[in-house]
Enzyme design. Structure first.
Site, PDB file in Angstrom:
ATOM      1  N   GLY A  48      36.436  40.476  45.920  1.00 31.66           N
ATOM      2  CA  GLY A  48      37.682  41.153  45.573  1.00 31.66           C
ATOM      3  C   GLY A  48      38.072  40.691  44.177  1.00 31.66           C
ATOM      4  O   GLY A  48      38.051  39.466  43.888  1.00 31.66           O
ATOM      5  N   ALA A  49      38.407  41.654  43.306  1.00 36.48           N
ATOM      6  CA  ALA A  49      38.578  41.329  41.884  1.00 36.48           C
ATOM      7  C   ALA A  49      39.546  40.160  41.610  1.00 36.48           C
ATOM      8  O   ALA A  49      39.170  39.195  40.927  1.00 36.48           O
ATOM      9  CB  ALA A  49      38.987  42.590  41.121  1.00 36.48           C
ATOM     10  N   ASP A 236      38.546  47.368  40.555  1.00 31.49           N
ATOM     11  CA  ASP A 236      37.825  46.232  39.954  1.00 31.49           C
ATOM     12  C   ASP A 236      37.950  46.217  38.451  1.00 31.49           C
ATOM     13  O   ASP A 236      37.854  45.168  37.811  1.00 31.49           O
ATOM     14  CB  ASP A 236      36.355  46.265  40.362  1.00 31.49           C
ATOM     15  CG  ASP A 236      36.217  45.713  41.756  1.00 31.49           C
ATOM     16  OD1 ASP A 236      36.501  46.452  42.704  1.00 31.49           O
ATOM     17  OD2 ASP A 236      35.886  44.517  41.880  1.00 31.49           O
TER      18      ASP A 236
HETATM   19  O1  MRU Z   1      32.403  44.013  46.370  1.00 30.74           O
HETATM   20  P1  MRU Z   1      33.804  43.577  46.632  1.00 30.74           P
HETATM   21  O2  MRU Z   1      34.102  43.350  48.061  1.00 30.74           O
HETATM   22  O3  MRU Z   1      34.200  42.410  45.756  1.00 30.74           O
HETATM   23  O4  MRU Z   1      34.666  44.817  46.162  1.00 30.74           O
HETATM   24  C1  MRU Z   1      36.060  44.764  46.281  1.00 30.74           C
HETATM   25  C2  MRU Z   1      36.742  46.003  45.889  1.00 30.74           C
HETATM   26  O5  MRU Z   1      36.138  46.976  45.506  1.00 30.74           O
HETATM   27  C3  MRU Z   1      38.231  45.970  45.918  1.00 30.74           C
HETATM   28  O6  MRU Z   1      38.745  47.217  46.227  1.00 30.74           O
HETATM   29  C4  MRU Z   1      38.756  45.545  44.531  1.00 30.74           C
HETATM   30  O7  MRU Z   1      38.127  44.370  44.115  1.00 30.74           O
HETATM   31  C5  MRU Z   1      40.208  45.347  44.523  1.00 30.74           C
HETATM   32  S1  MRU Z   1      40.656  43.953  45.460  1.00 30.74           S
HETATM   33  C6  MRU Z   1      42.319  43.708  45.410  1.00 30.74           C
END
Ligand code: MRU
Length: 348
Positions: A48-49, A236
């Site tokens: 998650g970003a 992201d």
């Molecule tokens: O591959 P991930 O699980 O890190 O991807 C996460 C996402 O795409 C989320 O929607 C994004 O990071 C926003 S989190 C607040």
């Protein structure tokens, strides 16, 4: 309810709630140095970003702590090299680059050599604290977009687990519920890593918000039947024009939403906006291992040796996005202007 906090800094160790083991087990993994933190990001124990950004900040603090040189120039060279390694852990979430640059900048600016290491730990702690505060602000701005009655669909996991606490898109949904609004919540399974099924459904259960899990490909049919009132996702990386990179499948949802006359919202802190990119075509999209598609937890779900492609993210052109909720407020098209204003107002 106890707040879900996936990242904890305790006595010089980074304690991470292992997101590969949820929902079956709540296991903590420890990162004792910056290489452990990189490993945790790469293997999606933390993901998650914003959560990746917070982890990266602590990784820089640990890298600095473990350097033993009294020469500031050498110290900075080595810290910058560690920063480059940390940034390479995952390519799409700009919060990772943002946090490393911010931390390295703080080290550079500190004139008192003896204070740098402590200063970096303090800075990482404040990035973590700010993230929760930012998410709560985002939540309160987003309440106006949440329906009273009707329904909301979210994708992937943009909840507390993807941040320091509270979440972005899930934070907005939560803020709506905390404000007394009542609506049905759908969340997608999110193939292939199942962030929706494993993590978002787990969070909604903890929050006491009833949610219905659907396979990703059911979204179009539900929209056409009038069962989805709006879609809200995290991001992201957002380019200056509002083009938004988010978990693979987001673009499909946004196009389907537009086709069905349904608003599509993005919730993200201004640290996710990359003003250096004029549009989303410049965003690097992570390609993940094909085994994530052909296997689930080591069990094959496709014939042996089959070729699989696994892009982790896609880019939704800004024309499909109805609004972007940041800690500075609700930005509407044209995003080139509204995002610029938002970013300027937070100083990020
Ligand atoms: O591959 P991930 O699980 O890190 O991807 C996460 C996402 O795409 C989320 O929607 C994004 O990071 C926003 S989190 C607040």
């Amino acid at each position: 309810m106890r707040e879900i906090r996936p990242i904890e800094w305790a006595n010089g160790t980074l304690r991470l709630l292992d997101q590969t083991r949820l929902p079956s087990e709540e296991v903590i993994v420890e990162a004792h140095g910056y290489l452990d933190a990189i490993h945790a990001i790469k293997t999606m124990r933390v993901r998650g970003a914003p959560a990746i950004g917070v982890t990266a900040a602590y990784a820089v603090a640990m890298a600095a702590r473990d350097l033993d040189t009294s020469d500031k120039t050498v110290f900075m060279e080595r810290l910058e090299a560690a920063g480059v390694e940390i940034k390479a852990a995952r390519p799409t979430a700009v919060n990772l680059m943002w946090a490393v640059d911010r931390m390295v900048g703080i080290a550079n600016a500190e004139t008192d050599k003896s204070k740098i290491k402590d200063r970096l730990v303090e800075a990482a702690i404040s990035i973590e604290k700010d993230d929760e505060a930012i998410n709560r602000r985002m939540g309160s701005h987003g309440i106006e977009l949440m329906p009273d009655g009707g329904s909301v669909l979210t994708h992937c996991n943009a909840g507390a687990l993807a941040t320091a606490a509270y979440g972005t898109a899930v934070g907005v949904i939560r803020a709506g519920w905390e404000d007394g609004k009542r609506f049905k919540v759908f969340n997608t399974e999110t193939r292939p890593f199942l962030q929706g099924a494993r993590l978002t459904a787990w969070e909604f259960k903890k929050l006491g918000i009833p949610s219905t899990l659907v396979v990703d490909s059911a979204a179009g049919m539900l929209m056409r039947r009038g069962e989805i009132g709006c879609v809200i996702t995290g991001a992201d990386r957002i380019a200056a024009n509002g083009d938004t990179a988010n978990k693979i499948g987001t673009y499909t949802l946004a196009v389907l939403a537009k086709e069905n006359g349904i608003p599509f919202y993005v919730a993200a802190p201004t640290s996710t906006v990359d003003m250096s990119l004029s549009d989303g075509d410049q965003i690097e999209i992570e390609e993940r291992a094909s085994s994530e598609v052909t296997e689930f937890r080591g069990v094959p779900v496709a014939p042996d040796g089959v070729e699989a492609l696994n892009p982790g993210f896609d880019v939704t052109p800004a024309r499909y996005v109805s609004a972007i909720i940041t800690e500075a407020g609700v930005a509407r098209p044209p995003f080139l202007e509204s995002l610029d204003l938002a970013v300027r107002s937070t100083g990020y």
